[in-house]
Scaffold this motif. Structure first.
Motif, PDB file in Angstrom:
ATOM      1  N   MET A 121       0.797  -1.137   0.236  1.00 15.95           N
ATOM      2  CA  MET A 121       0.104  -0.100  -0.124  1.00 15.95           C
ATOM      3  C   MET A 121       0.971   1.436   0.099  1.00 15.95           C
ATOM      4  SD  MET A 121      -2.900  -0.928   2.953  1.00 15.95           S
ATOM      5  CE  MET A 121      -3.518  -2.528   2.853  1.00 15.95           C
ATOM      6  N   ALA A 122       2.242   1.357   0.771  1.00 16.10           N
ATOM      7  CA  ALA A 122       2.921   2.468   0.846  1.00 16.10           C
ATOM      8  C   ALA A 122       3.555   2.723  -0.436  1.00 16.10           C
ATOM      9  CB  ALA A 122       3.869   2.118   1.939  1.00 16.10           C
ATOM     10  N   ILE A 123       3.950   1.632  -1.397  1.00 14.66           N
ATOM     11  CA  ILE A 123       4.501   1.586  -2.423  1.00 14.66           C
ATOM     12  C   ILE A 123       3.498   2.122  -3.477  1.00 14.66           C
ATOM     13  CG2 ILE A 123       5.490   0.288  -4.433  1.00 14.66           C
ATOM     14  CD1 ILE A 123       6.415  -1.808  -2.398  1.00 14.66           C
ATOM     15  N   THR A 124       2.385   1.780  -3.349  1.00 15.03           N
ATOM     16  CA  THR A 124       1.465   2.445  -4.343  1.00 15.03           C
ATOM     17  C   THR A 124       1.272   3.830  -4.111  1.00 15.03           C
ATOM     18  OG1 THR A 124       0.151   0.487  -4.510  1.00 15.03           O
ATOM     19  CG2 THR A 124      -1.093   2.153  -5.127  1.00 15.03           C
ATOM     20  N   ALA A 125       0.831   4.294  -2.793  1.00 12.94           N
ATOM     21  CA  ALA A 125       0.878   5.666  -2.324  1.00 12.94           C
ATOM     22  C   ALA A 125       1.901   6.654  -2.872  1.00 12.94           C
ATOM     23  CB  ALA A 125       0.451   5.830  -1.041  1.00 12.94           C
ATOM     24  N   ALA A 126       3.230   5.962  -2.324  1.00 13.56           N
ATOM     25  CA  ALA A 126       4.268   6.826  -2.939  1.00 13.56           C
ATOM     26  C   ALA A 126       4.719   6.812  -4.430  1.00 13.56           C
ATOM     27  CB  ALA A 126       5.578   5.905  -2.233  1.00 13.56           C
ATOM     28  N   GLN A 127       4.403   6.056  -5.148  1.00 18.41           N
ATOM     29  CA  GLN A 127       4.488   5.941  -6.381  1.00 18.41           C
ATOM     30  C   GLN A 127       3.449   7.001  -7.215  1.00 18.41           C
ATOM     31  OE1 GLN A 127       5.027   2.165  -8.341  1.00 18.41           O
ATOM     32  NE2 GLN A 127       4.136   2.750 -10.542  1.00 18.41           N
ATOM     33  N   VAL A 128       2.246   7.024  -6.726  1.00 21.81           N
ATOM     34  CA  VAL A 128       1.254   7.878  -7.061  1.00 21.81           C
ATOM     35  C   VAL A 128       1.657   9.267  -6.845  1.00 21.81           C
ATOM     36  CG1 VAL A 128      -0.892   8.885  -6.932  1.00 21.81           C
ATOM     37  CG2 VAL A 128      -0.735   6.227  -7.156  1.00 21.81           C
ATOM     38  N   ASN A 129       2.152   9.721  -5.463  1.00 21.52           N
ATOM     39  CA  ASN A 129       2.771  10.903  -5.428  1.00 21.52           C
ATOM     40  C   ASN A 129       3.859  11.387  -6.200  1.00 21.52           C
ATOM     41  OD1 ASN A 129       3.280  12.940  -2.916  1.00 21.52           O
ATOM     42  ND2 ASN A 129       5.023  12.144  -3.376  1.00 21.52           N
ATOM     43  N   MET A 137      10.701   5.458   0.104  1.00 24.47           N
ATOM     44  CA  MET A 137      11.559   6.609   0.635  1.00 24.47           C
ATOM     45  C   MET A 137      11.714   7.808   0.050  1.00 24.47           C
ATOM     46  SD  MET A 137      14.919   4.016   1.717  1.00 24.47           S
ATOM     47  CE  MET A 137      15.041   2.590   0.546  1.00 24.47           C
ATOM     48  N   SER A 138      11.028   8.107  -0.930  1.00 28.37           N
ATOM     49  CA  SER A 138      10.838   9.115  -1.716  1.00 28.37           C
ATOM     50  C   SER A 138       9.722   9.991  -1.158  1.00 28.37           C
ATOM     51  CB  SER A 138      10.354   9.086  -3.274  1.00 28.37           C
ATOM     52  OG  SER A 138       9.121   8.564  -3.238  1.00 28.37           O
ATOM     53  N   VAL A 139       8.895   9.838  -0.141  1.00 27.77           N
ATOM     54  CA  VAL A 139       8.184  10.607   0.642  1.00 27.77           C
ATOM     55  C   VAL A 139       8.320  10.550   2.375  1.00 27.77           C
ATOM     56  CG1 VAL A 139       6.100   9.868  -0.885  1.00 27.77           C
ATOM     57  CG2 VAL A 139       6.612   8.411   1.167  1.00 27.77           C
TER      58      VAL A 139
END
Length: 375
Positions: free
Chosen positions: A48-56, A188-190
């Protein structure tokens, strides 16, 4: 007789029939679009975190684009509808994570399906760990992976640690159309604040976040030794995991589950984990963390490549378990970090930015400077 006939039908053919029978229409927004295929809609909070960070990340890089997520369970049902409507300026991205290769064949199969369906689009695979071994099954899986990836004329594949990067470079050394890059895990980008993490008042417990699946690496006697050291810390021990019992979640449910998990990590004085995103959640929330290895290279190599200079993140090798008590004392003496600061420099993601913004490059630069390389 029916059972015998079904057993003789190839699985790939069954998937094609099921996809046609279950095909759904998707109304896409007008204008340029960036697609996130294989988005998490299941109970892995790390994914879920990967998806959210990728969208961001895509929103930051492509502010005038509509970001369209296609949940992993909806891939076969929606992919034909997307292909009918897709435009030359649209970007296709594939989810980052640790599901490339042999360990998670269902997701790898869907990744290759997307690559085959969109030969005219630029496709960017966000940072992944490639999983393989010396078995015949792994060799067959990698041959099929190379065959399908190499057919695409404009494919950009990013590894999130250098062991996977070197393997991918070797696999695609004869295919200049498949560009291989290395950047950190996209989470790690967010910051934790961007993912809506809260700051609990009480911080009095130790969080034990350990795997109980095929990626677990310790023996039972080693877990017992570890648990004795945790009990000797004198802190209340809370058991948790980055996997919850849920499925077919919508975006709001995923965001809520992710925020709750980050707040739980923020509320601990110390976390002990062998999950990659357990380690990364500690990085984002500024929580001291004792990290153990899992069954493949992804945690240790990620720590070596990107996090070994982080004072709140300590990696303990299996042969160092006797040092756990002293490591716990050192970590408990450290203050927590902020929720709103990036732990890594943004320049580490420049190769991914180049791929998204269509700045062609024969080779992407490496910004990691690992001290060791796990072959």
């Amino acid at each position: 007789m029916n059972t015998l006939i079904k057993s003789l039908v190839p699985v790939a053919y069954k998937h094609r029939i099921a996809a046609r029978l279950n095909a759904q229409a998707l109304t896409l927004p007008p204008g340029p679009r960036a697609f996130v295929f294989l988005a998490a809609d299941y109970g892995n909070v790390g994914d879920m975190a990967i998806t959210a960070a990728q969208v961001n990340f895509l929103k930051q890089q492509l502010p005038h684009y509509h970001i369209v997520t296609i949940a992993v369970d909806q891939t076969r049902a929606l992919i034909r509808s997307v292909r009918r409507q897709i435009q030359p300026h649209d970007l296709v991205t594939l989810i980052g994570g640790g599901n490339m290769g042999v360990m998670y064949p269902d997701i790898e199969s869907l990744r290759q399906l997307v690559i085959r369906y969109f030969p005219q689009q630029r496709i960017v695979c966000f940072p992944q760990t490639l999983d393989w071994d010396d078995s015949p099954l792994s060799e067959r899986t990698l041959r099929q992976l190379v065959k399908n990836y190499a057919r695409h004329p404009n494919l950009h594949v990013f590894a999130r640690e250098i062991t996977s990067y070197h393997k991918l470079r070797a696999l695609f050394s004869r295919y200049p159309n498949v560009k291989i890059g290395l950047v950190p895990d996209i989470v790690m980008s967010v910051t934790a604040a961007q993912l809506a993490s809260q700051n609990p008042v009480q911080k009095a417990h130790l969080l034990r976040c350990l795997r109980a699946d095929k990626e677990a690496a310790l023996l039972s006697v080693q877990y017992a030794r570890l648990d004795r050291a945790l009990m000797d810390s004198g802190l209340k021990i809370t058991l948790t995991d980055t996997v919850i019992n849920a499925d077919q979640l919508d975006n709001e449910q995923c965001a809520s589950a992710l925020a709750d998990k980050l707040s739980q990590f923020r509320g601990a004085r110390l976390v002990v984990t062998d999950r990659l995103h357990g380690m990364i959640f500690c990085l984002l929330t500024g929580t001291p963390c004792l990290v153990l290895a899992n069954s493949n290279q992804k945690i240790q190599q990620t720590w070596l490549d990107w996090l070994q200079d982080q004072p709140r993140i300590k990696f303990v090798k299996t042969e160092q378990l006797h040092q756990v008590p002293s490591m716990i004392r050192e970590l408990l003496a450290l203050p927590q970090g902020p929720l709103d600061e990036l732990a890594l420099s943004a320049h580490h993601y420049q190769p991914l930015e180049q791929a998204i913004n269509h700045f062609p490059s024969a080779h992407y630069a490496i910004t990691a400077k690992p001290q060791q390389y796990i072959a």
